[in-house]
Design an enzyme around this catalytic site. Structure first.
Site, mmCIF file in Angstrom:
data_model
loop_
_atom_site.group_PDB
_atom_site.id
_atom_site.type_symbol
_atom_site.label_atom_id
_atom_site.label_comp_id
_atom_site.label_asym_id
_atom_site.label_seq_id
_atom_site.Cartn_x
_atom_site.Cartn_y
_atom_site.Cartn_z
ATOM 1 N N ARG A 119 -18.597 162.082 47.721
ATOM 2 C CA ARG A 119 -18.141 160.971 46.880
ATOM 3 C C ARG A 119 -19.239 160.509 45.932
ATOM 4 O O ARG A 119 -18.973 159.961 44.852
ATOM 5 C CB ARG A 119 -17.657 159.803 47.759
ATOM 6 N N TYR A 132 -1.829 156.855 25.244
ATOM 7 C CA TYR A 132 -1.166 157.248 26.487
ATOM 8 C C TYR A 132 -0.667 155.999 27.214
ATOM 9 O O TYR A 132 -1.416 155.041 27.414
ATOM 10 C CB TYR A 132 -2.138 158.039 27.347
ATOM 11 N N ASP A 147 -10.826 158.703 23.499
ATOM 12 C CA ASP A 147 -10.092 159.683 24.302
ATOM 13 C C ASP A 147 -9.918 160.931 23.446
ATOM 14 O O ASP A 147 -9.200 160.919 22.447
ATOM 15 C CB ASP A 147 -8.734 159.108 24.722
ATOM 16 N N LYS A 151 -5.450 168.599 31.039
ATOM 17 C CA LYS A 151 -4.815 169.138 29.844
ATOM 18 C C LYS A 151 -5.558 170.377 29.341
ATOM 19 O O LYS A 151 -5.655 171.365 30.043
ATOM 20 C CB LYS A 151 -4.720 168.038 28.787
#
Length: 398
Positions: free
Chosen positions: A63, A116, A188, A213
Site C-alpha cells: 500500500r 467525465y 486530465d 483507457k
C-alpha cells in the site's frame, strides 16, 4: 536506476518500451517481474526503523510502495516528462485523492463543465459538503475561465479535449490564470495520452489519467495515475493516497506496463481510423453534426496544432433523428461494441446522457453541450474498411 534516467533524450515511443525498466537484476528477465507481495522483509530492526523513518528507500508494504508499481510510475512520469508519479486503483481514485490532498474548506475549484461525469459529481455532491466550492465553466472559452477565478480559487481542473464534447482548452492560458491566482493546474490527459499531448510542457502542475483507457488499451484493467511537475507536490499527495488506500495492485501495474509498450502504435492506428471515419459521418445525411478535432475548418485548429500532436480517436456526433435514431444506430453496429469506456483496441460507442453522464442534472448536461442525442465514439484499431462499412450500413438503416 531506470533506463529513462540513463537516456532522457529518447523519443516517446522508445520511452514507452524502456522507461522505468531494465532487465531483472537477479535473473536477467526482459519482462518486468511481478512483485506480488503485500509485505517486504527487513534485514534488521534498524533497517525496518530506517524505512519507516524515510531514511532508507526500500519497500515496507505494498500500500505504501511496490517495485512493480514503481516501474509503471516511472514509465508514465517519463512519458509525460514529469518529475514523478503515483499509481492508483482507478482513475477516480487518482482524482479523488488529489481533491482530498490539495483542497480545504473554503477553497474554490474552476472545473471544465464538460468533464467525465463522476469527476464533476464528486465536486458538486461530495466536496461541497466539506465546504469546497466549484464553478463549472466552458474552459475552452478562456474569458469564461478567467471570469470564474476568485480569490479563493486553489485549483483549475480541466479535461482537454473535454468529455464528451471534445472542446479543447488552452493549457498554457489555464496555467497562466492558475499562477496568477496562486492555484494549481490539473489536466486530465486521458483522451490524448502522452503520445498526443504533454500538458506539463504548457505549464500544468499535475496530469491525471485513467490508465484504464489508452495507456493500458486492452479493456482488461482499471487503474489511474497522477504525474507531478515536482517531487514536493507529489509528497503532499502520497501520504493522503496511502491513508485513503486507493493504491494500485502489482499485477494490475504489470498488465498496464505491458500495455504501455504498444501505446504509440495503438494511439496512432486508432487515430488514422478516426481520421477516415469522421468525414464519412460529417457527410452523411442522417447526421446533424460531428465534433472531431481533426475535421477541416475546426474553429480551434490553431490551438490544436500548437498543443496536440494529433486529433486523437474520439468522435462525438448527433443524428438528425435524435435519441431514438441514436439507439437504432448503436444497436445495429457489428464491428463497434455498445459499451462505455474508451481507448482500447476495440471500437466502442455509447450514449453519454443515459450512461456515463446520467448522474448530471439534465439542465447542467445541456449547458455543457451534452445533448440527449449526443453519441460518443472511441475508434479502435480494427481494419479501417471494416469500421467504415459498419457505420455505412448502420447509418443507411436510419
Amino acid at each position: 536506476m531506470s533506463q529513462h534516467d540513463e537516456d532522457p533524450g529518447w523519443s516517446t515511443d522508445t520511452k514507452c518500451i524502456h522507461a522505468g525498466q531494465a532487465p531483472d537484476h537477479l535473473f536477467g528477465a526482459v519482462a518486468p517481474p511481478i512483485y506480488q507481495s503485500s509485505t517486504f522483509a527487513f534485514e534488521s530492526c534498524d533497517q525496518g526503523a530506517a524505512r519507516f523513518a524515510g531514511k532508507d528507500k526500500g519497500y515496507i508494504y505494498t500500500r505504501l510502495g511496490n517495485p512493480t508499481i514503481k516501474m509503471l510510475e516511472d514509465n508514465i512520469a517519463a512519458l509525460e516528462e514529469g518529475d514523478c508519479a503515483l499509481a492508483t486503483a482507478s482513475g477516480m481514485a487518482a482524482i479523488s485523492t488529489l481533491f482530498f490532498a490539495l483542497l480545504s474548506a473554503g477553497d474554490h475549484v474552476v472545473c471544465s463543465q464538460a468533464v467525465y461525469g463522476p469527476s464533476r459529481l464528486i465536486l458538486e455532491r461530495d466536496f461541497s459538503r466539506f465546504g469546497v466550492g466549484a464553478s463549472m465553466v466552458e474552459t475552452s472559452d478562456s474569458g469564461a475561465m478567467a471570469a470564474a477565478v476568485t480569490n479563493r480559487t486553489r485549483m483549475i481542473y480541466v479535461e482537454t479535449p473535454s468529455n464528451p464534447t471534445l472542446a479543447v482548452t488552452d493549457i498554457a492560458e489555464a496555467a497562466r490564470l492558475a499562477r496568477a491566482a496562486g492555484a494549481l493546474l490539473v489536466v486530465d490527459n486521458t483522451f490524448c495520452s502522452p503520445i498526443l499531448q504533454k500538458p506539463l510542457r504548457f505549464g500544468a502542475d499535475i496530469v491525471v489519467h485513467s490508465v484504464t483507457k489508452f495507456i493500458n488499451g486492452h479493456a482488461d484493467v482499471v487503474g489511474g495515475m497522477m504525474v507531478f511537475r515536482t517531487e514536493e507536490l507529489m509528497k503532499l499527495v502520497k501520504s493522503v493516497l496511502s491513508f485513503l488506500g486507493g493504491t494500485m495492485d502489482p499485477h494490475q501495474a504489470w498488465l498496464v506496463l505491458r500495455g504501455t509498450k504498444t501505446l504509440g502504435l495503438r494511439v496512432r492506428a486508432a487515430q488514422e481510423n478516426a481520421r477516415a471515419l469522421a468525414p464519412l459521418l460529417a457527410g452523411h445525411p442522417a447526421v446533424a453534426w460531428v465534433a472531431y478535432p481533426g475535421l477541416p475548418g475546426h474553429p480551434q485548429a490553431a490551438l490544436i496544432e500548437r498543443q496536440m500532436e494529433g486529433p486523437g480517436s474520439l468522435i462525438s456526433f448527433e443524428l438528425k433523428g435524435g435519441l431514438e435514431a441514436g439507439k437504432k444506430l448503436l444497436e445495429s453496429l457489428k464491428v463497434a461494441t455498445l459499451a462505455v469506456s474508451l481507448g482500447g483496441v476495440e471500437t466502442l460507442i455509447q450514449h453519454p446522457a443515459s450512461m456515463t453522464h446520467a448522474g448530471m442534472p439534465r439542465d447542467a448536461r445541456i449547458a455543457a453541450g451534452i445533448t440527449d442525442g449526443l453519441v460518443r465514439l472511441s475508434v479502435g484499431c480494427e481494419g479501417s474498411e471494416d469500421i467504415l462499412a459498419d457505420f455505412r450500413q448502420g447509418l443507411d438503416r436510419l
